[in-house]
Design a protein around this motif. Structure first.
Motif, PDB file in Angstrom:
ATOM      1  N   ILE A  14       0.845  -1.197   0.000  1.00  0.00           N
ATOM      2  CA  ILE A  14       0.000   0.000   0.000  1.00  0.00           C
ATOM      3  C   ILE A  14       0.883   1.251   0.000  1.00  0.00           C
ATOM      4  N   ALA A  15       1.914   1.237   0.834  1.00  0.00           N
ATOM      5  CA  ALA A  15       2.803   2.401   0.938  1.00  0.00           C
ATOM      6  C   ALA A  15       3.500   2.692  -0.386  1.00  0.00           C
ATOM      7  N   ILE A  16       4.075   1.681  -1.006  1.00  0.00           N
ATOM      8  CA  ILE A  16       4.816   1.919  -2.250  1.00  0.00           C
ATOM      9  C   ILE A  16       3.877   2.291  -3.387  1.00  0.00           C
ATOM     10  N   GLN A  17       2.709   1.662  -3.460  1.00  0.00           N
ATOM     11  CA  GLN A  17       1.781   1.930  -4.557  1.00  0.00           C
ATOM     12  C   GLN A  17       1.170   3.330  -4.468  1.00  0.00           C
ATOM     13  N   HIS A  18       0.851   3.774  -3.262  1.00  0.00           N
ATOM     14  CA  HIS A  18       0.095   5.021  -3.127  1.00  0.00           C
ATOM     15  C   HIS A  18       0.919   6.222  -2.659  1.00  0.00           C
ATOM     16  N   THR A  19       2.171   5.963  -2.210  1.00  0.00           N
ATOM     17  CA  THR A  19       3.019   7.097  -1.804  1.00  0.00           C
ATOM     18  C   THR A  19       4.379   7.079  -2.487  1.00  0.00           C
ATOM     19  N   GLY A  20       4.756   5.929  -3.060  1.00  0.00           N
ATOM     20  CA  GLY A  20       6.058   5.824  -3.710  1.00  0.00           C
ATOM     21  C   GLY A  20       7.202   5.577  -2.751  1.00  0.00           C
ATOM     22  N   SER A  21       6.897   5.318  -1.477  1.00  0.00           N
ATOM     23  CA  SER A  21       7.953   5.100  -0.488  1.00  0.00           C
ATOM     24  C   SER A  21       7.497   4.088   0.561  1.00  0.00           C
ATOM     25  N   ASP A  51      -0.183  13.935   4.993  1.00  0.00           N
ATOM     26  CA  ASP A  51       1.086  14.621   5.251  1.00  0.00           C
ATOM     27  C   ASP A  51       2.331  13.763   5.019  1.00  0.00           C
ATOM     28  N   VAL A  52       2.183  12.550   4.452  1.00  0.00           N
ATOM     29  CA  VAL A  52       3.357  11.712   4.212  1.00  0.00           C
ATOM     30  C   VAL A  52       4.091  12.187   2.958  1.00  0.00           C
ATOM     31  N   PHE A  53       5.397  11.935   2.936  1.00  0.00           N
ATOM     32  CA  PHE A  53       6.226  12.254   1.771  1.00  0.00           C
ATOM     33  C   PHE A  53       5.797  11.375   0.605  1.00  0.00           C
ATOM     34  N   LYS A  54       5.686  11.962  -0.563  1.00  0.00           N
ATOM     35  CA  LYS A  54       5.346  11.194  -1.763  1.00  0.00           C
ATOM     36  C   LYS A  54       6.487  11.294  -2.765  1.00  0.00           C
ATOM     37  N   ASN A  55       6.988  10.140  -3.182  1.00  0.00           N
ATOM     38  CA  ASN A  55       8.038  10.075  -4.190  1.00  0.00           C
ATOM     39  C   ASN A  55       7.347  10.027  -5.553  1.00  0.00           C
ATOM     40  N   THR A  56       7.266  11.169  -6.204  1.00  0.00           N
ATOM     41  CA  THR A  56       6.509  11.268  -7.453  1.00  0.00           C
ATOM     42  C   THR A  56       7.124  10.447  -8.586  1.00  0.00           C
ATOM     43  N   ASP A  57       8.435  10.262  -8.580  1.00  0.00           N
ATOM     44  CA  ASP A  57       9.065   9.437  -9.622  1.00  0.00           C
ATOM     45  C   ASP A  57       8.544   8.004  -9.561  1.00  0.00           C
ATOM     46  N   VAL A  58       8.516   7.440  -8.359  1.00  0.00           N
ATOM     47  CA  VAL A  58       8.032   6.072  -8.183  1.00  0.00           C
ATOM     48  C   VAL A  58       6.538   6.004  -8.463  1.00  0.00           C
ATOM     49  N   LEU A  59       5.775   6.963  -7.953  1.00  0.00           N
ATOM     50  CA  LEU A  59       4.331   6.988  -8.198  1.00  0.00           C
ATOM     51  C   LEU A  59       4.012   7.054  -9.686  1.00  0.00           C
ATOM     52  N   ASN A  60       4.703   7.914 -10.396  1.00  0.00           N
ATOM     53  CA  ASN A  60       4.472   8.031 -11.844  1.00  0.00           C
ATOM     54  C   ASN A  60       4.796   6.733 -12.570  1.00  0.00           C
ATOM     55  N   ASN A  66       0.786   0.595 -14.470  1.00  0.00           N
ATOM     56  CA  ASN A  66      -0.353  -0.010 -13.780  1.00  0.00           C
ATOM     57  C   ASN A  66       0.094  -1.127 -12.829  1.00  0.00           C
ATOM     58  N   ILE A  67       1.126  -0.839 -12.057  1.00  0.00           N
ATOM     59  CA  ILE A  67       1.665  -1.806 -11.103  1.00  0.00           C
ATOM     60  C   ILE A  67       0.887  -1.700  -9.799  1.00  0.00           C
ATOM     61  N   GLN A  68       0.364  -2.845  -9.345  1.00  0.00           N
ATOM     62  CA  GLN A  68      -0.364  -2.933  -8.089  1.00  0.00           C
ATOM     63  C   GLN A  68       0.246  -4.074  -7.283  1.00  0.00           C
ATOM     64  N   PRO A  69       1.292  -3.787  -6.510  1.00  0.00           N
ATOM     65  CA  PRO A  69       1.998  -4.856  -5.805  1.00  0.00           C
ATOM     66  C   PRO A  69       1.088  -5.575  -4.807  1.00  0.00           C
ATOM     67  N   ALA A  70       1.267  -6.866  -4.712  1.00  0.00           N
ATOM     68  CA  ALA A  70       0.517  -7.690  -3.764  1.00  0.00           C
ATOM     69  C   ALA A  70       1.427  -8.814  -3.297  1.00  0.00           C
ATOM     70  N   THR A  71       2.307  -8.483  -2.379  1.00  0.00           N
ATOM     71  CA  THR A  71       3.324  -9.434  -1.938  1.00  0.00           C
ATOM     72  C   THR A  71       2.989 -10.114  -0.619  1.00  0.00           C
ATOM     73  N   GLY A  72       1.828  -9.807  -0.062  1.00  0.00           N
ATOM     74  CA  GLY A  72       1.441 -10.408   1.210  1.00  0.00           C
ATOM     75  C   GLY A  72       1.166 -11.886   1.045  1.00  0.00           C
TER      76      GLY A  72
END
Length: 99
Positions: A14-21, A51-60, A66-72
């Motif tokens: 969730i963190a990487i997909q929606h915030t990039g970090s 208020d979390v930092f967003k890494n726009t490079d990763v988000l873009n 259309n990457i939706q990680p699901a590693t759980g």
């Protein structure tokens, strides 16, 4: 922002997909009253703090591909993994010494 949790997604996903970090996993866990290791239910909602930092490079990149990680994983999936045995397998902290 609220997001829908997909099948087998973890807080890290969730963190990487929606915030990039992945560092935001802690803020997301706290905002949702969860531990970073909790198993999430598909279809439920998770709150992403604004208020979390967003890494726009990763988000873009994730959005463009259309990457939706699901590693759980679930306990049922772990039971399918064979128990490792033999000379090529050792457990650290159980008879393994580093000198």
């Amino acid at each position: 922002m609220k997001v829908i949790i997909l099948n087998n997604q973890s807080i890290l996903d969730i963190a990487i997909q929606h915030t990039g970090s992945v560092e935001n996993c802690f803020a997301i866990a706290v905002a949702n009253g969860l531990s970073v290791s909790d198993v999430l239910s598909a279809g439920s909602l998770a709150e992403i703090p604004e208020d979390v930092f967003k890494n726009t490079d990763v988000l873009n990149y994730y959005n463009a591909k259309n990457i939706q990680p699901a590693t759980g994983s679930t306990a049922e999936q772990y039971s399918e993994i064979p128990t490792l045995k033999g000379i090529g397998y050792m457990q650290i902290a159980n008879g393994f010494k580093v000198s």
